[in-house]
Design a protein around this motif. Structure first.
Motif, PDB file in Angstrom:
ATOM      1  N   SER A  76       0.951  -1.198  -0.059  1.00  0.00           N
ATOM      2  CA  SER A  76       0.033  -0.094   0.000  1.00  0.00           C
ATOM      3  C   SER A  76       0.833   1.300  -0.220  1.00  0.00           C
ATOM      4  O   SER A  76       0.386   2.215  -0.321  1.00  0.00           O
ATOM      5  CB  SER A  76      -0.855  -0.050   1.231  1.00  0.00           C
ATOM      6  N   HIS A  77       2.102   1.120   0.229  1.00  0.00           N
ATOM      7  CA  HIS A  77       2.705   2.227   0.365  1.00  0.00           C
ATOM      8  C   HIS A  77       3.117   3.258  -0.781  1.00  0.00           C
ATOM      9  O   HIS A  77       3.042   4.427  -0.559  1.00  0.00           O
ATOM     10  CB  HIS A  77       4.430   1.867   1.314  1.00  0.00           C
ATOM     11  N   ALA A  78       3.256   2.375  -1.886  1.00  0.00           N
ATOM     12  CA  ALA A  78       3.529   3.365  -3.180  1.00  0.00           C
ATOM     13  C   ALA A  78       2.316   4.305  -3.314  1.00  0.00           C
ATOM     14  O   ALA A  78       2.619   5.550  -3.409  1.00  0.00           O
ATOM     15  CB  ALA A  78       3.743   2.453  -4.306  1.00  0.00           C
ATOM     16  N   LEU A  79       1.207   3.702  -3.330  1.00  0.00           N
ATOM     17  CA  LEU A  79      -0.184   4.669  -3.694  1.00  0.00           C
ATOM     18  C   LEU A  79      -0.261   5.608  -2.605  1.00  0.00           C
ATOM     19  O   LEU A  79      -0.475   6.839  -2.561  1.00  0.00           O
ATOM     20  CB  LEU A  79      -1.200   3.848  -3.645  1.00  0.00           C
ATOM     21  N   ALA A  80       0.122   5.031  -1.234  1.00  0.00           N
ATOM     22  CA  ALA A  80      -0.113   6.240  -0.071  1.00  0.00           C
ATOM     23  C   ALA A  80       0.932   7.312  -0.118  1.00  0.00           C
ATOM     24  O   ALA A  80       0.214   8.456   0.259  1.00  0.00           O
ATOM     25  CB  ALA A  80      -0.298   5.422   1.280  1.00  0.00           C
ATOM     26  N   GLU A  81       2.120   6.997  -0.504  1.00  0.00           N
ATOM     27  CA  GLU A  81       3.171   7.912  -0.410  1.00  0.00           C
ATOM     28  C   GLU A  81       3.383   8.775  -1.643  1.00  0.00           C
ATOM     29  O   GLU A  81       3.875   9.921  -1.565  1.00  0.00           O
ATOM     30  CB  GLU A  81       4.471   7.457   0.039  1.00  0.00           C
ATOM     31  N   PHE A  82       3.266   8.138  -2.685  1.00  0.00           N
ATOM     32  CA  PHE A  82       3.442   8.790  -4.178  1.00  0.00           C
ATOM     33  C   PHE A  82       2.262   8.873  -4.830  1.00  0.00           C
ATOM     34  O   PHE A  82       2.515   9.415  -6.111  1.00  0.00           O
ATOM     35  CB  PHE A  82       4.461   7.938  -4.674  1.00  0.00           C
TER      36      PHE A  82
END
Length: 394
Positions: free
Chosen positions: A106-112
């Motif tokens: 989930s990190h890629a979408l949440a942060e970038f």
């Protein structure tokens, strides 16, 4: 003869900043005790993936803890999230590791991702109904992530992805995949990130790998045979993929450190309980000084690892650089888990080598933690680069 009551595992002293965080940890412990731990041994032996557990803990708010409340996350600092993760892993590593991988995916979408992308996708990803997977490694590109070969070819407003990803946790059962693919030339600047639905035509998974441990957590190759995704599912800029991937891995390494600490703590607790009941030469095993010293060393290593991953988390939470500390935490905590679980098997003697006691499972599970999210040899390279700069090459 000693008349003292047998010793037992002591509750871990937690450092939690708010009452909300303390309540969250108590909820986690209750779920772990009632819903996760009782079936762990049997289900791991049977290789049954506990999808319903992920739905349960997702609905309890534990699948999106470090992400923005605006999009369905828990709004918790990493300091809190990682301690929750440790508790889950202590009950069952398949669950703790699964939550860590989902957070990584989930990190890629949440942060970038763009604001529109976050609004469209994050509530579903964090709400408990979906489970994610992270697709970086390939059969010929593991530690050397910049050498990946999966291609992404632009066709009007779409991208067509072709290639094979390897060692994918939740491969074949995930609802979405964060995929890194080569959209440009060779090298690290030619890689882009995409959010791929789990039911996309052309996406399939090979049979799960046959592993030493974590038998209930599916690890599989994921094949992308002309998978089409719209440009609206491209995350970040073209060519930004490796930067996005490495940022996620810094977070993921702290997650693995917390999981390793949970497994080590579970092994120590099992050893203490056994040694308080088992008697040899008319004494409890826990009354023999040599064995007591082993327990002391195990507990000290665990406490040091916990302090290390929390220190890295606090750096992240306060906006400071933490990449080196994340690598240190991953390195130390996973080596500690391997040592502590090995010692726990030794302390239980022949019983430790049987499946009747959980320490043999903990030992098998600990090994993989020294490999995932970058092997511990890679962690040493990361740490050394922060200390001495990049390596010079002829």
């Amino acid at each position: 003869m000693s008349t003292q009551a047998p010793p037992g595992p002591q509750p871990v002293v937690r450092q939690l900043p708010t009452q909300e965080a303390r309540d969250l940890l108590e909820l986690t412990r209750d779920l772990a005790r009632r819903e996760i731990a009782p079936a762990a041994a049997a289900e791991e032996d049977a290789g049954r993936f506990p999808r319903e557990i992920f739905t349960l803990i997702g609905r309890a708010g534990l699948l999106g803890l470090p992400y923005d409340e605006e999009y369905g996350g828990g709004g918790q600092p990493y300091e809190v999230y990682l301690q929750v993760l440790e508790e889950l892993a202590a009950a069952r590593l398949t669950v703790g590791l699964g939550v860590s991988v989902h957070t990584l995916a989930s990190h890629a979408l949440a942060e970038f991702g763009s604001k529109q992308q976050r609004a469209d996708h994050l509530p579903h990803m964090l709400g408990g109904e979906q489970l994610g997977a992270y697709c970086l490694s390939e059969p010929t590109a593991g530690s050397d992530a910049a050498a990946l070969r999966t291609r992404a070819v632009r066709e009007d407003e779409n991208w067509v992805l072709t290639g094979t990803k390897a060692w994918i946790t939740h491969g074949g059962v995930a609802d979405f995949y964060t995929v890194l693919a080569r959209s440009g030339g060779e090298g690290p600047r030619g890689i882009t990130a995409y959010l791929v639905p789990g039911d996309a035509p052309g996406l399939s998974a090979a049979p799960p790998e046959r592993k030493m441990g974590l038998k209930a957590s599916p690890t599989a190759q994921v094949h992308l045979d002309g998978v089409t995704v719209s440009d609206a599912r491209r995350i970040g800029d073209e060519g930004q993929g490796l930067t996005i991937a490495l940022a996620a891995l810094d977070c993921g390494r702290m997650g693995i450190a917390a999981c390793a600490t949970g497994v080590a703590q579970a092994a120590l607790d099992a050893a203490i309980a056994y040694m308080g009941e088992r008697r040899q030469f008319h004494r409890r095993l826990s009354d023999f000084q040599g064995l007591r010293f082993m327990l002391a060393d195990m507990a000290t290593r665990i406490e040091a690892g916990r302090a290390l991953y929390l220190a890295a988390a606090r750096l992240k939470d306060t906006g400071q650089p933490y990449s080196a500390q994340a690598a240190m935490a991953k390195l130390f905590c996973t080596d500690t888990a391997m040592q502590v679980t090995t010692d726990a098997v030794q302390l239980l003697g022949g019983y430790g080598y049987t499946a009747d006691f959980p320490v043999e499972r903990y030992m098998r599970e600990a090994k993989v933690l020294q490999i995932v999210e970058g092997t511990n040899q890679i962690q040493r390279m990361v740490i050394a680069r922060h200390l001495a700069g990049p390596e010079e090459r002829d």
